[in-house]
Scaffold this active site. Structure first.
Site, PDB file in Angstrom:
ATOM      1  CB  ALA A   5     -13.939  -8.244  11.816  1.00 24.02           C
TER       2      ALA A   5
ATOM      3  CB  SER B 205       0.824   3.795  -4.621  1.00 19.68           C
ATOM      4  OG  SER B 205      -0.457   3.283  -4.311  1.00 19.68           O
TER       5      SER B 205
ATOM      6  CB  SER C  17      -7.443   0.786  12.462  1.00 21.74           C
ATOM      7  OG  SER C  17      -8.409   1.760  12.796  1.00 21.74           O
TER       8      SER C  17
ATOM      9  N   GLY D 210       0.824  -1.211   0.000  1.00 18.89           N
ATOM     10  CA  GLY D 210       0.000   0.000   0.000  1.00 18.89           C
ATOM     11  C   GLY D 210       0.853   1.253   0.000  1.00 18.89           C
TER      12      GLY D 210
ATOM     13  CB  ILE E 229      -4.139   9.210   9.995  1.00 19.90           C
ATOM     14  CG1 ILE E 229      -3.784   8.338  11.222  1.00 19.90           C
ATOM     15  CG2 ILE E 229      -2.888   9.890   9.426  1.00 19.90           C
ATOM     16  CD1 ILE E 229      -3.224   9.064  12.422  1.00 19.90           C
TER      17      ILE E 229
ATOM     18  CE  LYS F  37      -6.821  -1.734   8.949  1.00 23.40           C
ATOM     19  NZ  LYS F  37      -5.479  -1.782   8.321  1.00 23.40           N
TER      20      LYS F  37
ATOM     21  CE1 TYR G  18      -9.947  -0.026   7.492  1.00 29.90           C
ATOM     22  CE2 TYR G  18     -10.311   0.561   9.788  1.00 29.90           C
ATOM     23  CZ  TYR G  18      -9.563   0.656   8.638  1.00 29.90           C
ATOM     24  OH  TYR G  18      -8.415   1.420   8.625  1.00 29.90           O
TER      25      TYR G  18
HETATM   26  N1  CAA Z   1     -22.839   6.986  15.691  1.00 32.31           N
HETATM   27  C1  CAA Z   1     -24.062   6.543  16.074  1.00 32.31           C
HETATM   28  N2  CAA Z   1     -25.027   6.217  15.187  1.00 32.31           N
HETATM   29  C2  CAA Z   1     -24.764   6.351  13.903  1.00 32.31           C
HETATM   30  C3  CAA Z   1     -23.510   6.811  13.428  1.00 32.31           C
HETATM   31  C4  CAA Z   1     -22.539   7.135  14.408  1.00 32.31           C
HETATM   32  N3  CAA Z   1     -21.293   7.557  14.080  1.00 32.31           N
HETATM   33  N4  CAA Z   1     -23.522   6.820  12.092  1.00 32.31           N
HETATM   34  C5  CAA Z   1     -24.738   6.400  11.720  1.00 32.31           C
HETATM   35  N5  CAA Z   1     -25.491   6.092  12.799  1.00 32.31           N
HETATM   36  C6  CAA Z   1     -26.871   5.583  12.838  1.00 32.31           C
HETATM   37  C7  CAA Z   1     -27.824   6.694  13.241  1.00 32.31           C
HETATM   38  O1  CAA Z   1     -28.955   6.106  13.856  1.00 32.31           O
HETATM   39  C8  CAA Z   1     -28.206   7.276  11.897  1.00 32.31           C
HETATM   40  O2  CAA Z   1     -29.406   7.988  11.929  1.00 32.31           O
HETATM   41  P1  CAA Z   1     -29.389   9.612  12.220  1.00 32.31           P
HETATM   42  O3  CAA Z   1     -28.490  10.235  11.174  1.00 32.31           O
HETATM   43  O4  CAA Z   1     -30.836   9.985  12.057  1.00 32.31           O
HETATM   44  O5  CAA Z   1     -28.877   9.784  13.607  1.00 32.31           O
HETATM   45  C9  CAA Z   1     -28.358   6.021  11.075  1.00 32.31           C
HETATM   46  O6  CAA Z   1     -27.281   5.185  11.543  1.00 32.31           O
HETATM   47  C10 CAA Z   1     -28.241   6.226   9.578  1.00 32.31           C
HETATM   48  O7  CAA Z   1     -27.038   6.944   9.295  1.00 32.31           O
HETATM   49  P2  CAA Z   1     -26.679   7.366   7.796  1.00 32.31           P
HETATM   50  O8  CAA Z   1     -27.833   8.139   7.200  1.00 32.31           O
HETATM   51  O9  CAA Z   1     -25.337   8.014   7.764  1.00 32.31           O
HETATM   52  O10 CAA Z   1     -26.674   5.917   7.116  1.00 32.31           O
HETATM   53  P3  CAA Z   1     -25.957   5.446   5.834  1.00 32.31           P
HETATM   54  O11 CAA Z   1     -26.376   4.031   5.637  1.00 32.31           O
HETATM   55  O12 CAA Z   1     -26.108   6.415   4.709  1.00 32.31           O
HETATM   56  O13 CAA Z   1     -24.384   5.495   6.221  1.00 32.31           O
HETATM   57  C11 CAA Z   1     -22.417   4.912   7.396  1.00 32.31           C
HETATM   58  C12 CAA Z   1     -23.938   4.843   7.371  1.00 32.31           C
HETATM   59  C13 CAA Z   1     -21.835   4.091   6.238  1.00 32.31           C
HETATM   60  C14 CAA Z   1     -21.960   4.304   8.722  1.00 32.31           C
HETATM   61  C15 CAA Z   1     -21.947   6.384   7.228  1.00 32.31           C
HETATM   62  O14 CAA Z   1     -22.549   7.159   8.260  1.00 32.31           O
HETATM   63  C16 CAA Z   1     -20.466   6.506   7.289  1.00 32.31           C
HETATM   64  O15 CAA Z   1     -19.774   6.376   6.305  1.00 32.31           O
HETATM   65  N6  CAA Z   1     -19.931   6.804   8.491  1.00 32.31           N
HETATM   66  C17 CAA Z   1     -18.483   6.934   8.700  1.00 32.31           C
HETATM   67  C18 CAA Z   1     -17.856   5.614   9.101  1.00 32.31           C
HETATM   68  C19 CAA Z   1     -16.451   5.867   9.552  1.00 32.31           C
HETATM   69  O16 CAA Z   1     -16.209   6.480  10.591  1.00 32.31           O
HETATM   70  N7  CAA Z   1     -15.440   5.377   8.792  1.00 32.31           N
HETATM   71  C20 CAA Z   1     -14.064   5.576   9.131  1.00 32.31           C
HETATM   72  C21 CAA Z   1     -13.265   5.657   7.863  1.00 32.31           C
HETATM   73  S1  CAA Z   1     -11.580   6.077   8.192  1.00 32.31           S
HETATM   74  C22 CAA Z   1     -10.852   4.646   8.610  1.00 32.31           C
HETATM   75  O17 CAA Z   1     -11.425   3.593   8.560  1.00 32.31           O
HETATM   76  C23 CAA Z   1      -9.420   4.728   9.031  1.00 32.31           C
HETATM   77  C24 CAA Z   1      -9.215   4.258  10.401  1.00 32.31           C
HETATM   78  O18 CAA Z   1      -8.578   3.230  10.589  1.00 32.31           O
HETATM   79  C25 CAA Z   1      -9.715   5.036  11.566  1.00 32.31           C
END
Ligand code: CAA
Length: 248
Positions: free
Chosen positions: A158, A15, A143, A13, A189, A160, A156
């Protein structure tokens, strides 16, 4: 400047994101660094040129790490063009975020295959070289999500957490043979993966970070340099957290 001189490293990874910064930092500290990439050849080529600019050897290799056949071919390629490794940094990873109720089998399989089986495949392929060097190093990028969970990341998390168990078991097996195996567990990050989080969620995450900011790829890279360096000779099976205090 020369904390990891004369090491021959593969960064998977390499790149983009954190992997890119790890590759550059190791080269600046004296290592020759091969990188594995999957899609982004032009970015991989840029990393190679940057490493060459600091006077180290670098080659970019394309491979899908979720397939053992491709990793076996990668090993042959690395042996003939780059040489035998003494250090492996397993950094390649993907996310396919979805609430569990909506998560598809494909989203589960893809993340487990790349993030966890990818670590297995690459380690399996290169472990003999690494141990034979007599001073081997394996650093696996996990992570904080593998430690504390995160909404939308069952797959993710599970993968990590799996990396942490993998590391601890292998560290016990390889310690008597002079190879250390450690985890770096970054929090949020500033990379394209984190930039892809919806703004509303990103603000909630930021509010939970005691240091009040996301980390930088450079901060993660320097912790990898440390674990590869001789300063970390007696550290194995450890998890080094870089999360601004979000998980303690
Ligand atoms: N905390 C609590 N409840 C949550 C939540 C949260 N963070 N996110 C979503 N929910 C629940 C809530 O009940 C929410 O309803 P409300 O908005 O009315 O409160 C419901 O789920 C629906 O949420 P969405 O409309 O956002 O649902 P969706 O299906 O469109 O998307 C999701 C859900 C995919 C989880 C989206 O919210 C998302 O992408 N969240 C970010 C996830 C994240 O943090 N990823 C990290 C990426 S970085 C990484 O992975 C690197 C690392 O190692 C740290």
């Amino acid at each position: 400047m020369n904390r990891v001189s004369n090491r021959r490293v593969l960064v998977t990874g390499g790149s983009g994101g954190i992997g890119l910064e790890i590759a550059l930092a190791l080269a600046e500290e004296g290592a020759d660094v091969a990188i594995q990439y999957n899609h982004n050849q032009s970015e991989a080529d840029k990393v190679v040129r940057s490493i060459e600019k600091v006077g180290r050897k670098s080659i970019a290799f394309k491979a899908q790490i979720e397939k053992m056949t491709e990793v076996s071919a990668l090993k042959e390629d690395i042996h003939s063009k780059f040489g035998k490794l003494d250090t492996l940094v397993n950094c390649a990873g993907i996310n396919r975020d979805s609430l569990f109720s909506k998560m598809t089998d494909d989203q589960w399989d893809e993340v487990i295959q790349v993030n966890l089986s990818g670590v297995y495949h690459c380690t399996k392929a290169f472990v003999e070289d690494i141990v034979d060097s007599g001073h081997g190093r394996i650093v696996n990028i996990s992570s904080l999500v593998g430690q504390m969970g995160n909404v939308g990341q069952v797959n993710y998390a599970a993968s990590k957490s799996g990396i942490i168990g993998f590391t601890k078991a292998l560290a016990r097996e390889l310690a008597p043979r002079g190879t250390t195996v450690n985890v770096v567990a970054p929090g949020f990050i500033n990379t394209p993966m984190v930039q892809g989080i919806p703004d509303k969620v990103k603000a909630k995450i930021l509010a939970q970070i005691p240091m009040g900011r996301f980390g930088t790829p450079r901060e993660v890279a320097m912790s990898v340099v440390y674990l590869v360096s001789e300063d970390a000779n007696y550290i194995t099976g450890s998890v080094l957290n870089l999360n601004g205090g979000m998980y303690i």
